[in-house]
Design an enzyme around this catalytic site. Structure first.
Site, short mmCIF file in Angstrom:
data_model
loop_
_atom_site.label_atom_id
_atom_site.label_comp_id
_atom_site.label_asym_id
_atom_site.label_seq_id
_atom_site.Cartn_x
_atom_site.Cartn_y
_atom_site.Cartn_z
N TRP A 177 89.17 23.57 20.20
CA TRP A 177 87.99 22.74 21.06
C TRP A 177 88.67 21.62 21.76
O TRP A 177 88.17 21.31 22.91
CB TRP A 177 87.09 22.15 19.96
CG TRP A 177 86.13 23.56 19.50
CD1 TRP A 177 86.15 24.15 18.16
CD2 TRP A 177 85.33 24.27 20.37
NE1 TRP A 177 85.31 25.18 18.26
CE2 TRP A 177 84.63 25.24 19.46
CE3 TRP A 177 84.97 24.18 21.69
CZ2 TRP A 177 83.61 26.10 19.98
CZ3 TRP A 177 83.93 25.02 22.32
CH2 TRP A 177 83.41 25.94 21.14
N LYS A 225 75.88 23.29 13.87
CA LYS A 225 76.90 23.78 13.00
C LYS A 225 76.37 23.05 11.56
O LYS A 225 75.95 23.71 10.37
CB LYS A 225 78.14 23.10 13.17
CG LYS A 225 79.22 24.02 14.09
CD LYS A 225 78.67 24.49 15.48
CE LYS A 225 79.48 25.26 16.24
NZ LYS A 225 80.47 24.40 17.14
N ASP A 278 85.04 14.47 18.84
CA ASP A 278 84.06 15.48 18.93
C ASP A 278 83.91 15.90 17.23
O ASP A 278 84.93 16.15 16.80
CB ASP A 278 84.75 16.66 19.47
CG ASP A 278 83.91 18.06 19.50
OD1 ASP A 278 82.81 17.88 18.73
OD2 ASP A 278 84.03 18.97 20.22
C1 LIG Z 1 80.94 24.51 18.41
C2 LIG Z 1 81.69 23.65 18.98
C3 LIG Z 1 81.86 22.93 20.24
C4 LIG Z 1 80.86 23.72 21.38
O1 LIG Z 1 79.63 23.59 21.19
P1 LIG Z 1 78.44 24.19 22.17
O2 LIG Z 1 77.11 23.81 21.64
O3 LIG Z 1 78.42 25.36 22.04
O4 LIG Z 1 78.86 23.72 23.64
C5 LIG Z 1 82.46 21.90 20.63
N1 LIG Z 1 83.30 21.26 19.82
C6 LIG Z 1 83.36 21.78 18.44
C7 LIG Z 1 84.29 21.10 17.60
C8 LIG Z 1 82.61 22.89 18.11
O5 LIG Z 1 82.62 23.12 16.62
#
Ligand SMILES: *Cc1c(COP(=O)(O)O)cnc(C)c1O
Length: 366
Positions: A102, A202, A178
């Site tokens: 990511w 998530k 993030d």
């Molecule tokens: C799932 C995820 C993303 C991407 O998220 P989207 O909503 O699909 O854009 C980005 N960073 C992390 C750490 C993730 O787990």
């Protein structure tokens, strides 16, 4: 009983789904569904303000940080962050720690807006790399970090890395984190971060909502070409009602926040998450069939990738898991093997069922 180990969109607390089902077509006697309400109505305003307030309570968000409800997901923020933070300099520099799939994507996306300096990138994504002070740029707009790499299962908090001496950025440096896959799983020290963001699918609720927390003094650094709907200052000034927010996703997130408060809040979840993860990692480490390649110091308590020493058993393992009601254990396509995502909504019983199935499978086939 079905347990869903999907990395995202992921399982929700059954109590939340039941309440949402009950209220689906008539929200608390008002005659219409949340999906059908104006985002300017007083009913929706109740839902919106309560969700914002409960999120602040859960994470103890300091008064000088704004909580924004946005759209565009985690990947959207990979562009929205530089658009909002790179307006002050002509040739902006962005520092990125590449610690997994990511953050690699975040570095990639930032190239369109800034010069990217990779602070550190381990050869294999099985550790969080040391980030000594000399690896950071002196004048970067911000330093990006992914504190829980969902695919590779590597987790770190900046406060912990700093305490270990493994994070050299000065306190004045702006850290953007993030936290998509572990927000609300443990308390965080906001003083370490300028911005945190997380997609909801998530560990918060359903897809469609992205939560961004921004320190006040970072709201006026946007580039002139930042789209207004993605302009943090504009969104903050309108209390996340500048344009139509993802109302139903916010409603679901609000139900999850209420559920979390009833569970004892984020500190209580952190203790439970620790127990769940320990049970799974102990089972993996004690086994002759399964292994984890992540350095124990950095093992994620949310996403647990693991492998079978005999790859030919993968299909049989997934079949046996499905037979036992344990779903979505197949690993990410870039890694193979298995991955169990055990977010807040996964009860300890689900992890117990998984480790029992793993032990039985090992006895039978290995
Ligand atoms: C799932 C995820 C993303 C991407 O998220 P989207 O909503 O699909 O854009 C980005 N960073 C992390 C750490 C993730 O787990």
């Amino acid at each position: 009983m079905i347990y869903n180990f999907s990395a995202g969109p992921a399982m929700l607390p059954p109590e939340v789904l039941q309440q949402a089902a009950q209220e689906m077509s008539d929200w608390r006697g008002c005659g219409i569904s949340v999906m059908e309400m104006s985002h300017r109505s007083s009913h929706y305003d109740q839902i919106h303000q309560q969700a914002l307030a409960d999120f602040r309570t859960l994470l103890n968000v300091p008064a000088n940080y704004r909580v924004l409800f946005m759209q565009g997901g985690g990947l959207g923020q990979n562009a929205i962050v530089p658009l909002n933070l790179c307006g002050k300099q002509r040739d902006a520099i962005v520092d990125v720690v590449v610690s997994g799939g990511w953050s690699a994507k975040s570095a990639q996306e930032a190239h369109a807006y800034a010069r990217v300096n990779v602070v550190a990138q381990p050869e294999k994504f099985t550790v969080f790399p040391d980030c000594p002070s000399e690896r950071f740029s002196t004048n970067a707009a911000y330093a990006h970090v992914c504190t829980n790499e969902t695919v590779h299962g590597v987790e770190v908090l900046i406060e912990d890395a700093r305490a270990r001496g493994a994070w050299g950025l000065a306190k004045e440096g702006v850290v953007v984190a993030d936290m998509s896959s572990h927000i609300l799983s443990r308390p965080i020290d906001f003083t370490q971060y300028g911005v945190i963001f997380a997609g909801a699918q998530k560990n918060i609720g359903c897809a469609g909502l992205t939560i961004v927390v921004v320190r006040d003094d970072l709201l006026d650094r946007a580039r002139a070409d930042c789209p207004s709907a993605f302009h943090w200052q504009t969104v903050a000034a309108q209390n996340s009602l500048y344009n139509t927010p993802p109302t139903y996703a916010i409603y679901i997130a609000g139900l999850v926040f209420q559920w979390l408060l009833k569970q004892g809040g984020v500190a209580a979840m952190a203790a439970r998450n620790q127990v769940k993860a320990q049970l799974l990692y102990d089972t993996i480490d004690a086994s002759a069939l399964y292994f984890s390649s992540v350095d124990p110091q950095f093992r994620s308590r949310m996403n647990v990738p693991f492998f079978l020493r005999n790859d030919n058993l993968n299909a049989a393992f997934l079949d046996a898991a499905k037979e036992a009601g344990l779903l979505s254990l197949k690993g990410h396509k870039s890694l193979g093997g298995m991955r169990a995502s055990i977010y807040n909504a996964m009860p300890i019983e689900g992890v117990r069922a998984l480790v029992e199935m793993m032990r039985h499978f090992e006895q039978r086939f290995f």
